[in-house]
Design a protein around this motif. Sequence first.
Motif, PDB file in Angstrom:
ATOM      1  N   LEU A 131      37.823  33.461  27.300  1.00  0.00           N
ATOM      2  CA  LEU A 131      36.799  33.636  26.273  1.00  0.00           C
ATOM      3  C   LEU A 131      35.632  34.475  26.803  1.00  0.00           C
ATOM      4  O   LEU A 131      35.036  35.256  26.063  1.00  0.00           O
ATOM      5  N   SER A 132      35.332  34.317  28.081  1.00  0.00           N
ATOM      6  CA  SER A 132      34.250  35.094  28.697  1.00  0.00           C
ATOM      7  C   SER A 132      34.564  36.584  28.655  1.00  0.00           C
ATOM      8  O   SER A 132      33.698  37.409  28.348  1.00  0.00           O
ATOM      9  N   PHE A 133      35.814  36.931  28.960  1.00  0.00           N
ATOM     10  CA  PHE A 133      36.220  38.332  28.907  1.00  0.00           C
ATOM     11  C   PHE A 133      36.100  38.891  27.484  1.00  0.00           C
ATOM     12  O   PHE A 133      35.706  40.045  27.295  1.00  0.00           O
ATOM     13  N   LEU A 134      36.425  38.080  26.495  1.00  0.00           N
ATOM     14  CA  LEU A 134      36.324  38.537  25.106  1.00  0.00           C
ATOM     15  C   LEU A 134      34.872  38.752  24.697  1.00  0.00           C
ATOM     16  O   LEU A 134      34.554  39.709  23.977  1.00  0.00           O
ATOM     17  N   VAL A 135      34.001  37.882  25.148  1.00  0.00           N
ATOM     18  CA  VAL A 135      32.574  38.039  24.847  1.00  0.00           C
ATOM     19  C   VAL A 135      32.032  39.299  25.528  1.00  0.00           C
ATOM     20  O   VAL A 135      31.295  40.087  24.921  1.00  0.00           O
ATOM     21  N   ILE A 136      32.427  39.509  26.794  1.00  0.00           N
ATOM     22  CA  ILE A 136      31.998  40.708  27.523  1.00  0.00           C
ATOM     23  C   ILE A 136      32.509  41.967  26.823  1.00  0.00           C
ATOM     24  O   ILE A 136      31.834  43.009  26.818  1.00  0.00           O
ATOM     25  N   SER A 137      33.695  41.867  26.189  1.00  0.00           N
ATOM     26  CA  SER A 137      34.276  43.007  25.480  1.00  0.00           C
ATOM     27  C   SER A 137      33.389  43.507  24.349  1.00  0.00           C
ATOM     28  O   SER A 137      33.517  44.658  23.913  1.00  0.00           O
ATOM     29  N   MET A 138      32.501  42.685  23.889  1.00  0.00           N
ATOM     30  CA  MET A 138      31.617  43.084  22.793  1.00  0.00           C
ATOM     31  C   MET A 138      30.591  44.129  23.238  1.00  0.00           C
ATOM     32  O   MET A 138      30.055  44.874  22.410  1.00  0.00           O
ATOM     33  N   VAL A 139      30.332  44.186  24.537  1.00  0.00           N
ATOM     34  CA  VAL A 139      29.368  45.170  25.044  1.00  0.00           C
ATOM     35  C   VAL A 139      29.976  46.085  26.113  1.00  0.00           C
ATOM     36  O   VAL A 139      29.362  47.073  26.513  1.00  0.00           O
ATOM     37  N   PHE A 140      31.215  45.753  26.546  1.00  0.00           N
ATOM     38  CA  PHE A 140      31.849  46.508  27.616  1.00  0.00           C
ATOM     39  C   PHE A 140      33.347  46.556  27.318  1.00  0.00           C
ATOM     40  O   PHE A 140      34.020  45.541  27.392  1.00  0.00           O
ATOM     41  N   GLU A 141      33.876  47.729  26.966  1.00  0.00           N
ATOM     42  CA  GLU A 141      35.250  47.828  26.480  1.00  0.00           C
ATOM     43  C   GLU A 141      36.306  47.445  27.524  1.00  0.00           C
ATOM     44  O   GLU A 141      36.267  47.897  28.661  1.00  0.00           O
ATOM     45  N   ARG A 142      37.240  46.596  27.086  1.00  0.00           N
ATOM     46  CA  ARG A 142      38.399  46.191  27.882  1.00  0.00           C
ATOM     47  C   ARG A 142      38.045  45.863  29.349  1.00  0.00           C
ATOM     48  O   ARG A 142      38.620  46.449  30.280  1.00  0.00           O
ATOM     49  N   PRO A 143      37.155  44.932  29.592  1.00  0.00           N
ATOM     50  CA  PRO A 143      36.768  44.610  30.975  1.00  0.00           C
ATOM     51  C   PRO A 143      37.935  44.104  31.816  1.00  0.00           C
ATOM     52  O   PRO A 143      38.058  44.467  32.988  1.00  0.00           O
ATOM     53  N   PHE A 144      38.775  43.258  31.224  1.00  0.00           N
ATOM     54  CA  PHE A 144      39.909  42.724  31.989  1.00  0.00           C
ATOM     55  C   PHE A 144      40.921  43.823  32.276  1.00  0.00           C
ATOM     56  O   PHE A 144      41.424  43.936  33.393  1.00  0.00           O
ATOM     57  N   CYS A 145      41.211  44.656  31.265  1.00  0.00           N
ATOM     58  CA  CYS A 145      42.176  45.753  31.435  1.00  0.00           C
ATOM     59  C   CYS A 145      41.719  46.725  32.509  1.00  0.00           C
ATOM     60  O   CYS A 145      42.522  47.214  33.308  1.00  0.00           O
ATOM     61  N   ASN A 146      40.441  47.022  32.525  1.00  0.00           N
ATOM     62  CA  ASN A 146      39.895  48.016  33.446  1.00  0.00           C
ATOM     63  C   ASN A 146      39.967  47.596  34.906  1.00  0.00           C
ATOM     64  O   ASN A 146      40.283  48.426  35.770  1.00  0.00           O
ATOM     65  N   TYR A 147      39.682  46.331  35.198  1.00  0.00           N
ATOM     66  CA  TYR A 147      39.465  45.961  36.593  1.00  0.00           C
ATOM     67  C   TYR A 147      40.215  44.734  37.105  1.00  0.00           C
ATOM     68  O   TYR A 147      40.291  44.525  38.315  1.00  0.00           O
ATOM     69  N   PHE A 148      40.782  43.907  36.211  1.00  0.00           N
ATOM     70  CA  PHE A 148      41.327  42.629  36.680  1.00  0.00           C
ATOM     71  C   PHE A 148      42.783  42.370  36.322  1.00  0.00           C
ATOM     72  O   PHE A 148      43.324  41.341  36.717  1.00  0.00           O
ATOM     73  N   CYS A 149      43.422  43.257  35.582  1.00  0.00           N
ATOM     74  CA  CYS A 149      44.774  42.960  35.105  1.00  0.00           C
ATOM     75  C   CYS A 149      45.861  43.453  36.066  1.00  0.00           C
ATOM     76  O   CYS A 149      46.144  44.651  36.125  1.00  0.00           O
ATOM     77  N   PRO A 150      46.505  42.554  36.802  1.00  0.00           N
ATOM     78  CA  PRO A 150      47.589  42.959  37.696  1.00  0.00           C
ATOM     79  C   PRO A 150      48.863  43.319  36.927  1.00  0.00           C
ATOM     80  O   PRO A 150      49.722  44.034  37.431  1.00  0.00           O
ATOM     81  N   GLU A 151      48.967  42.822  35.688  1.00  0.00           N
ATOM     82  CA  GLU A 151      50.132  43.096  34.850  1.00  0.00           C
ATOM     83  C   GLU A 151      50.235  44.588  34.534  1.00  0.00           C
ATOM     84  O   GLU A 151      51.333  45.134  34.371  1.00  0.00           O
ATOM     85  N   ALA A 152      49.090  45.267  34.459  1.00  0.00           N
ATOM     86  CA  ALA A 152      49.068  46.694  34.120  1.00  0.00           C
ATOM     87  C   ALA A 152      49.658  47.558  35.231  1.00  0.00           C
ATOM     88  O   ALA A 152      50.034  48.717  34.993  1.00  0.00           O
ATOM     89  N   TYR A 153      49.751  47.000  36.431  1.00  0.00           N
ATOM     90  CA  TYR A 153      50.218  47.770  37.585  1.00  0.00           C
ATOM     91  C   TYR A 153      51.592  48.395  37.336  1.00  0.00           C
ATOM     92  O   TYR A 153      51.789  49.595  37.575  1.00  0.00           O
ATOM     93  N   LYS A 154      52.549  47.595  36.851  1.00  0.00           N
ATOM     94  CA  LYS A 154      53.918  48.088  36.742  1.00  0.00           C
ATOM     95  C   LYS A 154      54.070  49.188  35.691  1.00  0.00           C
ATOM     96  O   LYS A 154      55.005  49.977  35.740  1.00  0.00           O
TER      97      LYS A 154
END
Length: 237
Positions: A131-154
Motif C-alpha cells: 500500500l505504501s508503494f501505491l501511495v508513493i505512486s501518486m507523486v512518483f511514477e512506478r516506484p517499485f518498478c523503477n528500483y525494487f522489482c526483481p521480477e523485471a530482471y528476466k
Amino acid sequence: MSKRVQYLRFSIQSLFIIILTLGFYRSTRTYFKYIVLLSFLAGNYFCGWICPFGTVQEMFSRIGKMIFNRQYKMPRSIQKYLQFSRYILYFSLSVSVVKDIFSYFDGYKSFFKLVGDLPNVPLSISVFIMLSFLVISMVFERPFCNYFCPEAYKFSIRSITRLMNITRNEKTCVECKKCDTACPMNIPVSKSNNVRNLQCINCFKCIETCPVEKTLGYRFAFKKELLRLKTKISRNG
C-alpha cells in the motif's frame, strides 16, 4: 496512431487485472515464456502491458496527477546509479537471509497476496509495504518498478538483444523534453537517438507526448545501432 496504441495497452492491462481478480492469473503464467521470447526481439512488454501491479501503480499515478497536478522524478545524477538497484537486488536474493528479509518488503508479491487470496488477507507488514508503494505512486511514477522489482530482471535483461526499439530523429527534435517528462521509468529519451535503456517497458508514452510527428518512433534499429558502433570504433582506431 500513438493514441490507439495507448488505448490498446490500457485494454490489455485491464484484461489482466480482470483475469487476476477472477483468480485465473496464476494459470496464465505458463504462457509468459512467450513474453520472455518477445523480449529478445522487441523489448520488455510484460512490465508495461501485462503486470497487474505495474498497472495499479499507473492508476494511482493518474489519480495523483489529478490531485497534485504533477509527478516527481529522481534527479538524473542519482538515477544513473539507482537504475541498477533492481538488478543488484535480483542477485542479492540468492542469499537466503536477504531473500527472507525482502519477502516482507516485496510490493509485487504482497499485491498478489492481497488480490489473489481475498478471503484470507493478513494485516501484515507486507500488505502495508504494498500500500505504501501505491501511495508513493501518486507523486512518483512506478516506484517499485523503477528500483525494487526483481521480477523485471528476466524481461529487461533479455531486451539487450532486441531488434526493435524507440528511436529519435535528432533533425526534427525540438528539444522540448516532453518525452523525458512522460517516461514513467525516468529514461532521458531526448538524449538518445536509439533508446536501448534496460528500464524501458515499451509503454510508448514518450511517442504519444512528442509534439513533432515522426520524431519519435518504434522501429527496427538494431542494424543501425551496430553500424553506428562500428563507425565509432573505426574512428577511434
